[in-house]
Design a protein around this motif. Structure first.
Motif, PDB file in Angstrom:
ATOM      1  N   ARG A   1       5.539  -1.396  -2.999  1.00  0.00           N
ATOM      2  CA  ARG A   1       5.727  -0.391  -4.027  1.00  0.00           C
ATOM      3  C   ARG A   1       5.068   0.922  -3.534  1.00  0.00           C
ATOM      4  O   ARG A   1       4.211   1.095  -2.714  1.00  0.00           O
ATOM      5  N   HIS A   2       5.854   2.076  -3.859  1.00  0.00           N
ATOM      6  CA  HIS A   2       5.377   3.453  -3.668  1.00  0.00           C
ATOM      7  C   HIS A   2       5.591   4.477  -4.692  1.00  0.00           C
ATOM      8  O   HIS A   2       6.246   4.285  -5.449  1.00  0.00           O
ATOM      9  N   SER A   3       4.555   5.410  -4.656  1.00  0.00           N
ATOM     10  CA  SER A   3       4.235   6.289  -5.658  1.00  0.00           C
ATOM     11  C   SER A   3       5.642   7.049  -5.744  1.00  0.00           C
ATOM     12  O   SER A   3       6.076   7.837  -4.950  1.00  0.00           O
ATOM     13  N   GLY A   4       6.149   7.309  -6.892  1.00  0.00           N
ATOM     14  CA  GLY A   4       7.375   7.966  -7.275  1.00  0.00           C
ATOM     15  C   GLY A   4       8.711   7.401  -6.670  1.00  0.00           C
ATOM     16  O   GLY A   4       9.853   8.060  -7.022  1.00  0.00           O
ATOM     17  N   ASP A   5       8.635   5.975  -6.194  1.00  0.00           N
ATOM     18  CA  ASP A   5       9.841   5.462  -5.842  1.00  0.00           C
ATOM     19  C   ASP A   5      10.835   5.204  -6.993  1.00  0.00           C
ATOM     20  O   ASP A   5      10.187   4.572  -7.839  1.00  0.00           O
ATOM     21  N   ALA A   6      12.080   5.527  -6.702  1.00  0.00           N
ATOM     22  CA  ALA A   6      12.880   5.348  -8.033  1.00  0.00           C
ATOM     23  C   ALA A   6      13.124   3.724  -8.268  1.00  0.00           C
ATOM     24  O   ALA A   6      13.352   3.383  -9.126  1.00  0.00           O
ATOM     25  N   ASP A   7      13.082   3.018  -7.111  1.00  0.00           N
ATOM     26  CA  ASP A   7      13.258   1.615  -7.107  1.00  0.00           C
ATOM     27  C   ASP A   7      12.065   0.576  -7.183  1.00  0.00           C
ATOM     28  O   ASP A   7      11.976  -0.035  -8.155  1.00  0.00           O
ATOM     29  N   LYS A   8      11.240   1.133  -6.612  1.00  0.00           N
ATOM     30  CA  LYS A   8       9.779   0.319  -6.609  1.00  0.00           C
ATOM     31  C   LYS A   8       8.659   1.261  -6.712  1.00  0.00           C
ATOM     32  O   LYS A   8       7.805   1.480  -5.738  1.00  0.00           O
TER      33      LYS A   8
END
Ligand code: FE2
Ligand code: FE2
Length: 469
Positions: free
Chosen positions: A180-187
């Motif tokens: 998961r990543h901060s601000g990621d649209a998918d995760k």
């Protein structure tokens, strides 16, 4: 147990005698380092930074200072020393021995809580990854990186719990922490505050003041947990968390100080004039404060929460500083909640989120009182205020209610029209951005912020806290 620094993963959890766990964590370690290189602080990997590293959990060893390159930082697993015969201190299980292993019936809940806490740690590193390029001084640059490496260690702390106590599920969750990543649209990251971009240093100071302080209160609640390894982990993390809040508190204090100097010099409180002189006007500061304080208030969850009641009843999560309360069972007690339809009295156990939110708000107030005293002493009629917990909520009873920062309910159209008065506008952000230029000469300070009152670890302010290569 002492920490073995010769180990690949420094620890005081006797990893050497648990080969399976050691191998699992050694397998995760290169993935963590890849993540750090890719999504941790942008550049500065070769810079030597005057960092604090924990080399043991006791008073002598937990703050060991020296020049370190960030990829060489010794992330490790440190739990506070165990407390002999520790007992659960609240809820229905009060007085029973704490758990050294996860009870089967609490496994899913504890895993979810640990994952949610753990997810915030790498998230904040990702949010802050570009700030190094615009640090107002080497002192501040070093503080940013100190916060970042410690959040990395907090991730290690949670990943250790997942690996040690949740088997295969735990290992999978540990992988997901890096996916998961901060601000990621998918995760995206799990909690919304941790997906908000932190694009300038004013936002960084607000984040470390308000959002790291939410972390403090979550960790205090988990420090009460009947799951002893979680409790001991949080006790140690809280020591490091104090520094993150110091960065926020002292950062905002220095901004206020510099702004007041400019206001006094020019004998004005006119925002445009203050800005033209290169300082941050107080109304802009208030709008940034409103944004980060209100976003952080959501992190405590809904006003009425049966989950929070169950965490308390079962001994999984207590109130911050549980020992300060007279009644640790809270079976018949009630709590008067501020709700959109008027005051509502509910069972105290169902209002545990609100108890924690209120303690948090009291803690937030300290800085504002100091800043307001400074503003008054400088001769200006302006006071910074905390937004009402009704303002801009997206979770709980007040979600979507058109309340202004004072908590007054407005007609929805008026609320929408006035949001720009209360939250940072594009113009505010562009102005703040225009001030953000990296200052890299030792002892030099950007013009929008006053120097700190002292250096780090007794060193002078002129010290080269970051040796850029
Ligand atoms: Fe943390
Ligand atoms: Fe933190």
């Amino acid at each position: 147990m002492p920490i073995d620094y010769q180990e690949r993963i420094p620890n005081n959890v006797d990893l050497a005698n648990n080969r399976t766990l050691q191998r699992a964590l050694e397998n995760w370690q290169p993935k963590f380092l890849d993540w750090w290189r890719e999504l941790g602080p942008s550049d500065f990997l070769a810079a030597e930074i005057y960092l604090r590293t924990a080399v043991s959990v006791d008073v002598q060893g937990w703050a060991h200072f020296g020049q370190v390159k960030m990829p060489d930082y010794r992330w490790g697993i440190f739990l506070a020393e165990p407390e002999a015969d520790r007992r659960i201190g609240f809820g229905d299980e009060m007085g029973k021995p704490v758990w050294q292993q996860v009870p089967g019936e609490h496994r899913a809940t504890l895993r979810r809580l640990i994952v949610t806490q753990g997810d915030t740690e790498p998230a904040s590193v990702e949010q802050q990854r570009l700030l190094g390029h615009t640090a107002p001084s080497l002192y501040d640059l070093r503080n940013l990186f100190q916060v970042n490496v410690e959040e990395g260690r907090h991730l290690w702390a949670m990943v250790y719990l997942l690996h040690a106590h949740f088997g295969r599920d735990g290992r999978e969750e540990a992988e997901e922490m890096l996916a998961r990543h901060s601000g990621d649209a998918d995760k995206p990251r799990i909690l919304s505050t941790f997906n908000e971009p932190i694009e300038d240093w004013l936002a960084f100071f607000m984040f470390t003041y308000f959002t790291d302080r939410d972390g403090k209160f979550q960790l205090k609640s988990f420090a009460e947990s009947g799951f002893d390894p979680l409790s001991r982990t949080c006790h140690f993390m809280l020591r490091e968390e104090a520094h993150h809040m110091f960065v926020g508190d002292s950062g905002i204090s220095r901004v206020v100080k510099r702004t007041l100097e400019v206001m006094q010099e020019l004998k004005t409180d006119d925002p445009a004039t203050v800005r033209a002189a290169g300082a941050i006007d107080l109304p802009t500061l208030q709008r940034y404060l409103n944004f980060w304080a209100s976003s952080s208030l959501d992190l405590f969850g809904a006003e009425i929460s049966t989950n929070a009641a169950a965490y308390f009843a079962t001994g999984i999560k207590g109130r911050p500083d549980e020992q300060k309360f007279a009644d640790h069972v809270a079976n018949d007690a009630t709590f008067a909640l501020d709700m959109p339809g008027g005051e509502q009295t509910v069972a105290l156990r169902n209002a545990m989120n609100e108890v924690t939110r209120a303690a948090y708000l009291r803690d937030c107030q300290g800085g504002l009182e100091r800043w307001n005293r400074a503003i008054k002493a400088a001769g200006f009629d302006f006071a910074l205020t905390l937004p009402s917990p009704r303002f801009r909520r997206t979770i709980g009873a007040w979600a979507g209610q058109p309340a202004d920062p004072a908590g007054r309910i407005l007609p929805p159209a008026e609320y929408q029209a006035r949001l720009a008065e209360w939250l940072p506008t594009e113009d505010d952000k562009a102005f703040i951005k225009s001030l953000m230029r990296g200052v890299t000469a030792p002892g030099q300070m950007a013009a929008w912020i006053a120097p700190p009152t002292r250096g780090i670890d007794g060193l002078p302010l002129e010290y080269e806290y970051v040796r850029l290569q």
